[in-house]
Design an enzyme around this catalytic site. Structure first.
Site, short mmCIF file in Angstrom:
data_model
loop_
_atom_site.label_atom_id
_atom_site.label_comp_id
_atom_site.label_asym_id
_atom_site.label_seq_id
_atom_site.Cartn_x
_atom_site.Cartn_y
_atom_site.Cartn_z
N CYS A 83 23.09 80.12 25.73
CA CYS A 83 23.07 81.59 25.66
C CYS A 83 22.06 82.11 24.64
O CYS A 83 21.44 83.15 24.85
CB CYS A 83 24.46 82.13 25.37
SG CYS A 83 25.23 81.56 23.85
N HIS B 103 25.80 85.51 29.74
CA HIS B 103 26.81 84.52 30.10
C HIS B 103 27.20 84.48 31.57
O HIS B 103 27.95 83.60 31.98
CB HIS B 103 28.06 84.72 29.24
CG HIS B 103 27.83 84.40 27.80
ND1 HIS B 103 27.32 85.32 26.91
CD2 HIS B 103 28.01 83.25 27.11
CE1 HIS B 103 27.21 84.75 25.73
NE2 HIS B 103 27.61 83.50 25.81
N ASP C 119 24.19 90.78 28.35
CA ASP C 119 24.98 89.56 28.18
C ASP C 119 24.42 88.45 29.07
O ASP C 119 24.31 88.62 30.28
CB ASP C 119 26.43 89.84 28.56
CG ASP C 119 27.39 88.72 28.17
OD1 ASP C 119 26.94 87.58 28.01
OD2 ASP C 119 28.60 88.99 28.03
#
Length: 441
Positions: free
Chosen positions: A111, A329, A327
């Site tokens: 990440c 993820h 994000d």
């Protein structure tokens, strides 16, 4: 959750043909675990991704140096188009195996590399695109992307697209923006999940080996800053761009000058400046909150590689006391960028998300971009003004004349000892248990 995925990636070598049944079973288990973690991230973050964040009409949204008043319909549209035009680089699955191992996904460990890619991508868009560029089809793909907080005058009103007039407008826009869309598509291809992509996951993992990292390891914001520096330096696609990484929370002006200067009549090279900092101990020091927000109001700021502990996010703005982020993820299938007109939708996010600034992890890397010498001088001025908001504490970072003391050494951190300056004394701190090597503020 992150730790159980990873098997040793050092064992694959010439003896692979003689692999025993146990080794083969271990590799198969590794692949199965990778698939399970990818599926888990797709479910977990795919669900949360579509949960709309609440935005207030009474406060402006600040994103990468621009302000948007959401009470105005035209401003809301400008914000939506600007947000969806940011490059969104996430976990991927099904790419060619990373060198030296069998991993075909970065789900669960990559990440920070992905948020680093997003910061670099924003710098490249500023470098290559005209000011104010937005993706020509962003008005088409962005709809129902966030909620405005309810008010009595229009209770429950969502932030949605109006009636559909898209087809003809999209066609005309595509024709007018065709040259810019070709550049946009080329930038996206540089981040492809393929060994030949200059800023793809394969290249970043390879460059991380000199810092003692390998596929499956945790990469902190400081290490990723140095990896990005090497990636741009080794790329043949960007001869007029350099990356400078600050040393010990200090931007040395002579070092930047030496990187950017070229013999007359050539102009300065453009520069991306990355500043790794740690804004507190275990938690964010509240004294730096206003300074973080102030930096995000600057047009030279290209975002922050940050997040929550062991959960990296790319911060691009704020509203009140909440940070706006992308994000990484959500685990998506790998896109074959070798195909003509490969789909771009998975590289752009239509869901703006917010997080309380108090939850921000103190370890982060702040990015800036200057197109030329005058822009860099202006950057120094406005950033210094922003840093003065934390003058009652230690500044987040500083500008200094001259060269770094480590100028002749490798820029990659090589030990776990950090020095902290307090007035006239200097003491040593062991950071071996920390996420990264930083000067603590």
């Amino acid at each position: 959750m992150d730790d159980w995925l990873f098997l040793s990636t050092e064992s694959v070598g010439p003896q692979v043909l003689d692999m025993s049944r146990d080794d083969q079973e271990a590799e198969d288990r590794g692949k199965l675990r990778s698939k399970l973690v990818s599926a888990w991230n797709s479910v977990k973050y795919g669900w949360s991704l579509k949960q709309k964040s609440k935005f207030s009409k009474s406060s402006p949204v600040i994103m990468l140096g621009k302000s948007y008043e959401l009470k105005d319909q035209g401003e809301r549209e400008r914000f939506r188009r600007a947000f969806v035009s940011l490059l969104w680089l996430t976990y991927r699955r099904g790419f060619p195996p990373l060198a030296g191992c069998s991993l075909t996904t970065d789900s669960g460990w990559g990440c920070v590399l992905r948020t680093g890619q997003m910061l670099l991508a924003q710098g490249l868009l500023l470098h290559l695109m005209p000011p104010g560029w937005t993706w020509s089809v962003s008005h088409h793909v962005v709809k129902d992307d966030m909620d405005l907080e309810s008010h009595p005058a229009n209770s429950g009103q969502s932030f949605k697209e109006g009636p559909n007039k898209r087809g003809r407008k999209l066609s005309l826009g595509s024709l007018l923006d065709r040259p810019m869309e070709a550049t946009h598509r080329r930038v996206v291809s540089w981040f492809a999940d393929h060994p030949t992509a200059p800023f793809g996951i394969h290249q970043l993992v390879e460059l991380g080996k000199s810092s003692g990292k390998k596929a499956g390891d945790w990469y902190g914001p400081s290490i990723v800053a140095h990896i990005l520096q090497k990636a741009v330096a080794t790329s043949a696609d960007l001869p007029n761009l350099v990356v400078y990484v600050a040393q010990d929370c200090t931007i040395y002006l002579e070092d930047v000058k030496r990187l950017c200067e070229r013999p007359p009549p050539q102009s300065w090279k453009s520069v991306i400046i990355l500043v790794p900092v740690r804004l507190g101990g275990q938690d964010l020091n509240p004294a730096y909150v206003n300074c973080v927000k102030k930096l995000l109001t600057l047009q030279c700021c290209i975002g922050i590689i940050g997040g929550k502990p062991k959960h990296s996010l790319f911060f691009v703005g704020f509203q009140d006391d909440h940070l706006l982020y992308l994000d990484p993820h959500y685990c998506q299938p790998t896109v074959a960028i070798t195909k003509e007109n490969f789909p771009l939708e998975s590289f752009h996010c239509k869901y703006p998300r917010k997080m309380a600034v108090s939850r921000m992890d103190p370890s982060c890397t702040i990015g800036f971009y200057a197109k030329g010498q005058k822009d860099f001088e202006s950057l120094c001025t406005v950033v210094n003004e922003a840093l003065s908001t934390s003058a009652e504490t230690y500044p987040m970072f500083i500008f200094a004349e001259g060269h770094s003391q480590e100028d002749e050494r490798s820029s990659t951190p090589t030990n776990n000892i950090t020095y902290i300056q307090r007035k006239n004394e200097r003491r040593r701190v062991d950071t071996s248990n920390s996420m990264d090597e930083f000067v603590l503020l």
